[in-house]
Design a protein around this motif. Sequence first.
Motif, PDB file in Angstrom:
ATOM      1  N   ARG A 175     -31.619  -0.018 -80.042  1.00 25.70           N
ATOM      2  CA  ARG A 175     -30.679   0.961 -80.579  1.00 25.70           C
ATOM      3  C   ARG A 175     -30.074   1.761 -79.442  1.00 25.70           C
ATOM      4  NH1 ARG A 175     -35.648   0.303 -82.050  1.00 25.70           N
ATOM      5  NH2 ARG A 175     -36.284   2.330 -82.852  1.00 25.70           N
ATOM      6  N   GLY A 227     -24.194  -6.066 -81.852  1.00 24.63           N
ATOM      7  CA  GLY A 227     -24.800  -6.270 -83.163  1.00 24.63           C
ATOM      8  C   GLY A 227     -25.333  -7.681 -83.367  1.00 24.63           C
ATOM      9  N   ARG A 262     -28.082  -2.279 -82.202  1.00 26.46           N
ATOM     10  CA  ARG A 262     -27.160  -1.418 -82.935  1.00 26.46           C
ATOM     11  C   ARG A 262     -26.644  -0.313 -82.013  1.00 26.46           C
ATOM     12  NH1 ARG A 262     -29.046   1.770 -86.364  1.00 26.46           N
ATOM     13  NH2 ARG A 262     -31.303   1.590 -86.069  1.00 26.46           N
ATOM     14  N   ASN A 291     -24.423   3.344 -82.191  1.00 24.96           N
ATOM     15  CA  ASN A 291     -23.812   4.409 -82.976  1.00 24.96           C
ATOM     16  C   ASN A 291     -23.590   5.621 -82.069  1.00 24.96           C
ATOM     17  OD1 ASN A 291     -23.960   3.344 -85.894  1.00 24.96           O
ATOM     18  ND2 ASN A 291     -26.058   3.037 -85.157  1.00 24.96           N
ATOM     19  N   GLU A 330     -35.131   3.387 -90.844  1.00 20.76           N
ATOM     20  CA  GLU A 330     -34.399   3.587 -92.098  1.00 20.76           C
ATOM     21  C   GLU A 330     -32.888   3.425 -91.940  1.00 20.76           C
ATOM     22  OE1 GLU A 330     -38.379   5.423 -92.522  1.00 20.76           O
ATOM     23  OE2 GLU A 330     -36.857   5.404 -90.941  1.00 20.76           O
ATOM     24  N   SER A 331     -32.374   3.493 -90.707  1.00 19.49           N
ATOM     25  CA  SER A 331     -30.927   3.340 -90.486  1.00 19.49           C
ATOM     26  C   SER A 331     -30.592   1.943 -89.960  1.00 19.49           C
ATOM     27  CB  SER A 331     -30.427   4.400 -89.499  1.00 19.49           C
ATOM     28  OG  SER A 331     -30.985   4.202 -88.210  1.00 19.49           O
ATOM     29  N   ARG A 332     -31.432   0.986 -90.268  1.00 22.82           N
ATOM     30  CA  ARG A 332     -31.293  -0.348 -89.678  1.00 22.82           C
ATOM     31  C   ARG A 332     -29.970  -1.042 -89.993  1.00 22.82           C
ATOM     32  NH1 ARG A 332     -35.099  -0.705 -93.692  1.00 22.82           N
ATOM     33  NH2 ARG A 332     -36.774  -0.545 -92.168  1.00 22.82           N
ATOM     34  N   TYR A 333     -29.255  -0.590 -91.046  1.00 18.89           N
ATOM     35  CA  TYR A 333     -27.977  -1.222 -91.388  1.00 18.89           C
ATOM     36  C   TYR A 333     -26.783  -0.357 -90.989  1.00 18.89           C
ATOM     37  CZ  TYR A 333     -25.005  -4.532 -93.931  1.00 18.89           C
ATOM     38  OH  TYR A 333     -24.067  -5.482 -94.265  1.00 18.89           O
ATOM     39  N   VAL A 334     -27.031   0.673 -90.197  1.00 18.34           N
ATOM     40  CA  VAL A 334     -25.956   1.547 -89.699  1.00 18.34           C
ATOM     41  C   VAL A 334     -25.587   1.089 -88.295  1.00 18.34           C
ATOM     42  CG1 VAL A 334     -25.277   3.915 -89.174  1.00 18.34           C
ATOM     43  CG2 VAL A 334     -26.841   3.463 -91.079  1.00 18.34           C
ATOM     44  N   ASN A 335     -24.342   0.668 -88.119  1.00 13.22           N
ATOM     45  CA  ASN A 335     -23.895   0.136 -86.832  1.00 13.22           C
ATOM     46  C   ASN A 335     -22.414   0.466 -86.655  1.00 13.22           C
ATOM     47  OD1 ASN A 335     -24.213  -1.349 -84.394  1.00 13.22           O
ATOM     48  ND2 ASN A 335     -23.317  -3.162 -85.351  1.00 13.22           N
TER      49      ASN A 335
END
Length: 258
Positions: free
Chosen positions: A136, A174, A179, A181, A237-242
């Motif tokens: 990350r 990705g 990821r 952000n 918990e933010s594994r799909y936020v990219n």
Amino acid sequence: MQCDLDGQVALVTGAANGIGSAIARRLADNGAAVTIADIDMANAERMAASLPRALACRVDIRDEAAIDGAVAATLARFGRLDILVNNAGVNTFAHRVDIDSFPTEEWHRIISVDLDGLFLVTRSAVKPMIERGGGRIVNIASVVGLAAMRLQSPFVAAKAGIIHLTRSMALELGPKGVRANAVAPGSIVTEGTRQLFYGEGGTFHNRARAFMDHIPLGRPGTLGEVAEAVLFLCAPESRYVNGHILTVDGGWTAGYMM
């Protein structure tokens, strides 16, 4: 929030003081080992000594050899690197002037740290993440990268660059399991903003009230509030936020207060 970062290793630039130290401590509170990478080695060592598992490295993020050395030291000490927080940055205090008067050398100083340095650190730190198949990256941008402000043209340009660079990283990295952000803080109470706005003798103390009038929540943010946003972007918990830009600004960029 609380999350499980046990066994994870983070490298945080500019982590000896201010926002960076709050981020490093929050990651450590949730189980991560942390490398404190900062040009201020004395405070980096003090910060590292206050955490359960931490390493201090002197890093000027304009220096590729120093960056590579900090990444290598992290791998040697902890065996892996999972999280990079690109927090280190500078702005100007003495040269709050319009672009037609802005000194060339000050432009280059700010861009070289805030944008070039972030690129150099990322390029080095992401390699072991890719080799392990995941990681990350959280870049610290600013609301001025989304809504420009006067009298700080290089800082505005660098932070806008970070925002689009973050999106580019998300597209490129990705597919490799990494990821990317960014967090875009608004007006946060730091030593720097005290010198400018919030201290009694601040250079622009008379403008602090105007700042607050434009923030729907009516106050500046805290170091901890920025750190919590970073923690979320590092959490499982933010594994799909990219590719997301998370503003922490009390509503500053939501629109005009009338």
